[in-house]
Write a protein that holds these residues in place. Sequence first.
Motif, PDB file in Angstrom:
ATOM      1  N   SER A   1      29.560  44.742  32.864  1.00 40.15           N
ATOM      2  CA  SER A   1      29.061  44.026  34.039  1.00 40.15           C
ATOM      3  C   SER A   1      29.989  44.066  35.234  1.00 40.15           C
ATOM      4  O   SER A   1      29.519  44.034  36.376  1.00 40.15           O
ATOM      5  CB  SER A   1      28.801  42.544  33.682  1.00 40.15           C
ATOM      6  N   HIS A   2      31.313  44.075  34.992  1.00 38.78           N
ATOM      7  CA  HIS A   2      32.269  43.909  36.086  1.00 38.78           C
ATOM      8  C   HIS A   2      33.396  44.930  35.997  1.00 38.78           C
ATOM      9  O   HIS A   2      33.940  45.167  34.912  1.00 38.78           O
ATOM     10  CB  HIS A   2      32.889  42.504  36.042  1.00 38.78           C
ATOM     11  N   VAL A   3      33.764  45.488  37.141  1.00 39.02           N
ATOM     12  CA  VAL A   3      34.972  46.310  37.198  1.00 39.02           C
ATOM     13  C   VAL A   3      36.192  45.426  37.015  1.00 39.02           C
ATOM     14  O   VAL A   3      36.178  44.236  37.339  1.00 39.02           O
ATOM     15  CB  VAL A   3      35.081  47.059  38.547  1.00 39.02           C
ATOM     16  N   ASP A   4      37.270  46.007  36.500  1.00 40.19           N
ATOM     17  CA  ASP A   4      38.564  45.333  36.568  1.00 40.19           C
ATOM     18  C   ASP A   4      39.258  45.821  37.843  1.00 40.19           C
ATOM     19  O   ASP A   4      38.742  46.700  38.551  1.00 40.19           O
ATOM     20  CB  ASP A   4      39.385  45.573  35.302  1.00 40.19           C
ATOM     21  N   PRO A   5      40.417  45.260  38.206  1.00 36.11           N
ATOM     22  CA  PRO A   5      41.040  45.642  39.479  1.00 36.11           C
ATOM     23  C   PRO A   5      41.337  47.131  39.610  1.00 36.11           C
ATOM     24  O   PRO A   5      41.126  47.716  40.680  1.00 36.11           O
ATOM     25  CB  PRO A   5      42.314  44.800  39.504  1.00 36.11           C
ATOM     26  N   ALA A   6      41.824  47.766  38.535  1.00 33.22           N
ATOM     27  CA  ALA A   6      42.110  49.192  38.614  1.00 33.22           C
ATOM     28  C   ALA A   6      40.831  50.000  38.824  1.00 33.22           C
ATOM     29  O   ALA A   6      40.808  50.984  39.578  1.00 33.22           O
ATOM     30  CB  ALA A   6      42.839  49.658  37.355  1.00 33.22           C
ATOM     31  N   GLU A   7      39.747  49.591  38.176  1.00 36.93           N
ATOM     32  CA  GLU A   7      38.470  50.279  38.365  1.00 36.93           C
ATOM     33  C   GLU A   7      37.932  50.064  39.767  1.00 36.93           C
ATOM     34  O   GLU A   7      37.293  50.952  40.345  1.00 36.93           O
ATOM     35  CB  GLU A   7      37.463  49.794  37.320  1.00 36.93           C
ATOM     36  N   ALA A   8      38.186  48.888  40.343  1.00 33.05           N
ATOM     37  CA  ALA A   8      37.766  48.636  41.720  1.00 33.05           C
ATOM     38  C   ALA A   8      38.457  49.599  42.678  1.00 33.05           C
ATOM     39  O   ALA A   8      37.836  50.146  43.599  1.00 33.05           O
ATOM     40  CB  ALA A   8      38.057  47.192  42.105  1.00 33.05           C
ATOM     41  N   VAL A   9      39.747  49.810  42.476  1.00 38.63           N
ATOM     42  CA  VAL A   9      40.492  50.752  43.316  1.00 38.63           C
ATOM     43  C   VAL A   9      39.942  52.168  43.141  1.00 38.63           C
ATOM     44  O   VAL A   9      39.760  52.910  44.116  1.00 38.63           O
ATOM     45  CB  VAL A   9      41.996  50.689  42.985  1.00 38.63           C
ATOM     46  N   GLN A  10      39.653  52.548  41.900  1.00 36.21           N
ATOM     47  CA  GLN A  10      39.080  53.877  41.658  1.00 36.21           C
ATOM     48  C   GLN A  10      37.703  53.999  42.299  1.00 36.21           C
ATOM     49  O   GLN A  10      37.357  55.036  42.875  1.00 36.21           O
ATOM     50  CB  GLN A  10      38.993  54.148  40.168  1.00 36.21           C
ATOM     51  N   ALA A  11      36.911  52.927  42.213  1.00 37.16           N
ATOM     52  CA  ALA A  11      35.579  52.956  42.823  1.00 37.16           C
ATOM     53  C   ALA A  11      35.667  53.107  44.332  1.00 37.16           C
ATOM     54  O   ALA A  11      34.856  53.807  44.949  1.00 37.16           O
ATOM     55  CB  ALA A  11      34.816  51.686  42.464  1.00 37.16           C
TER      56      ALA A  11
END
Length: 324
Positions: free
Chosen positions: A256-266
């Motif tokens: 359901s939710h990105v974590d912070p590292a995934e947010a940066v990658q996104a």
Amino acid sequence: MSQTIRPETTPATPPRERTWPSSFKDRLTCPLPDFREVISVAWYGGFHADAGDADQIPVLRAGLPPVGPRDAGVTWVGHATYVLRIGGLTVLTDPVWSRKIPGVRNRLTPPGVAWSDLPPVDAVVISHNHYDHLDAPTLRRLPRHTPMFVPANLGGWFTKKGFTNVTELDWWESARIGDVSFDFVPAHHWSRRSLFDTCKTLWGGWVLTSGDHRIYFAGDTAYGDRFKLIGARYPGIDLALMPVGAYEPRWFMHVSHVDPAEAVQACEDVGARRMATMHWGTFVLSGEPVMAPVQEARAAWTASGRDRADLWDLAVGETRVLTA
């Protein structure tokens, strides 16, 4: 269950008459957690982080400073709520000014902008129908003629509340007010507002484009290949408003939710130069420490080698400006 989505070169114009499917479950990219998993997380306290560090969440209630006619003002109100002033319009994203939403404790920080300090609202964009993104008490405070841009099959909820200017969009469809286009784009998420309406309405994010700026509001999302599709369709995104909180326990929240590292990658996947953090510091929805989302986002941004000035880790109520 992943749907193949082809990036288009021009936005689709929604037809006047809409017929929606009975379910959007074919848009899911991961199976949703079943009842036993939800009970397991709740039993072990996975939804209730210690809020003892809430006094460390930065709050800067300085009102809405003026912005130039070709500039874009970006103000974080809290959670997924931003005041965006773009192309001469004032737009609210997933507006929540309520002190309490169903199922969770009271908000940790006040709204970053007092409701009385808002200029007239020209439009509202809604990402999906979860209670922390679609807040009925807040929306009741708006004039019923306020333009509402909402996901497919969610329009009926608004018309029942008396709103008269409601536009429902499917992924990749576009609408416009003046010189600003509102494009609804995919997300890796889901929808539900009651026990019996899972995935009956769509979910997604929004790309707002004026003559000078392009801003991507991700709404609520997990990580996946749809970010690259968005970047291919909408090049030159100046700023991505990305969720960074509500990600622990990871085995449960990753669907359901990105974590912070995934947010940066996104942010990198969509081709955005800058990222502004959101979806943290307001409501306790998960198990990570209160300050962890922004701290880990800073670490991931630094590790990516990107300019620190392009990470807008805003305080609640803080405004940044995209200049023309």
